[in-house]
Design a protein around this motif. Structure first.
Motif, short mmCIF file in Angstrom:
data_model
loop_
_atom_site.label_atom_id
_atom_site.label_comp_id
_atom_site.label_asym_id
_atom_site.label_seq_id
_atom_site.Cartn_x
_atom_site.Cartn_y
_atom_site.Cartn_z
N THR A 5 0.82 -1.24 -0.07
CA THR A 5 0.02 -0.04 -0.07
C THR A 5 0.78 1.31 -0.03
N ILE A 6 1.72 1.21 0.85
CA ILE A 6 2.84 2.53 0.85
C ILE A 6 3.70 2.43 -0.68
N GLY A 61 2.29 1.55 -3.64
CA GLY A 61 1.23 2.13 -4.47
C GLY A 61 1.19 3.49 -4.16
N TYR A 62 1.18 4.04 -3.04
CA TYR A 62 1.04 5.47 -2.79
C TYR A 62 2.08 6.26 -3.32
N LEU A 63 3.20 5.78 -2.95
CA LEU A 63 4.56 6.39 -3.46
C LEU A 63 4.82 6.44 -4.64
N ASP A 97 1.06 6.50 -7.39
CA ASP A 97 -0.10 7.74 -7.03
C ASP A 97 -1.33 6.97 -6.65
N GLN A 98 -1.51 6.05 -6.10
CA GLN A 98 -2.74 5.44 -5.51
C GLN A 98 -3.07 5.85 -4.23
N LYS A 99 -4.11 6.69 -4.07
CA LYS A 99 -4.53 7.15 -2.90
C LYS A 99 -5.43 6.56 -1.95
N LEU A 100 -5.48 6.70 -0.73
CA LEU A 100 -6.19 6.17 0.21
C LEU A 100 -7.22 7.02 0.66
N ASP A 101 -8.33 6.40 1.14
CA ASP A 101 -9.49 7.25 1.64
C ASP A 101 -9.38 6.70 3.24
N ILE A 147 -7.50 3.61 5.35
CA ILE A 147 -6.43 3.83 6.35
C ILE A 147 -6.67 3.27 7.79
#
Length: 109
Positions: free
Chosen positions: A71-72, A74-76, A79-83, A87
Motif C-alpha cells: 500500500t505504501i 502504491g501510494y509513493l 499515485d494510488q491514494k487512500l481514503d 487507512i
C-alpha cells in the motif's frame, strides 16, 4: 534468524507485486523477470520460516505486513491514494500484527 527470513520474504513479495504492476500484464521483460524471482525467493524463504514459526503466525505477518508495505509502495510510486476507511483498515492490520508478535502466546518471545 527466522524473523529475518520472514522479513526478507515479505520484502521480496512486495517487490514482486510492485513489479507485477510495472510488468503491464507481463508485456515488459525486466519487470516480469523481477516478478518471478521475487515471488520465488519469497516462497522459498516463507517455506523455511514455516519450519520454526507456526503457520498461522508466519502467514498472518507475511500477508499483513505485505499489505501494508505494498500500500505504501502504491501510494509513493503509483499515485494510488487512500481514503479514510482504507487507512482505518490498514491500522487494524498493523494492530493485529503487533498483537500477534508482542502478546500472543502462540509464538516464542
Amino acid at each position: 534468524m527466522d524473523y529475518l527470513y520472514l522479513f526478507v520474504a515479505i520484502l521480496s513479495e512486495v517487490v514482486a507485486t510492485a513489479s507485477l504492476k510495472a510488468s503491464e500484464g507481463f508485456s515488459k521483460l525486466y519487470p516480469s523477470i523481477v516478478v518471478v524471482i521475487g515471488y520465488l525467493l519469497s516462497f522459498i524463504l516463507l517455506s523455511l520460516v514455516l519450519q520454526t514459526i507456526p503457520m498461522g503466525i508466519a502467514y498472518s505477518c507475511w500477508a499483513g505486513l505485505g499489505i501494508i508495505f505494498i500500500t505504501i509502495v502504491g501510494y509513493l510510486f503509483y499515485d494510488q491514494k487512500l481514503d479514510s476507511l482504507a487507512i482505518i483498515g490498514i491500522t487494524f492490520i498493523i494492530i493485529g500484527v503487533v498483537l500477534i508478535n508482542v502478546f500472543s502466546r502462540a509464538i516464542k518471545h
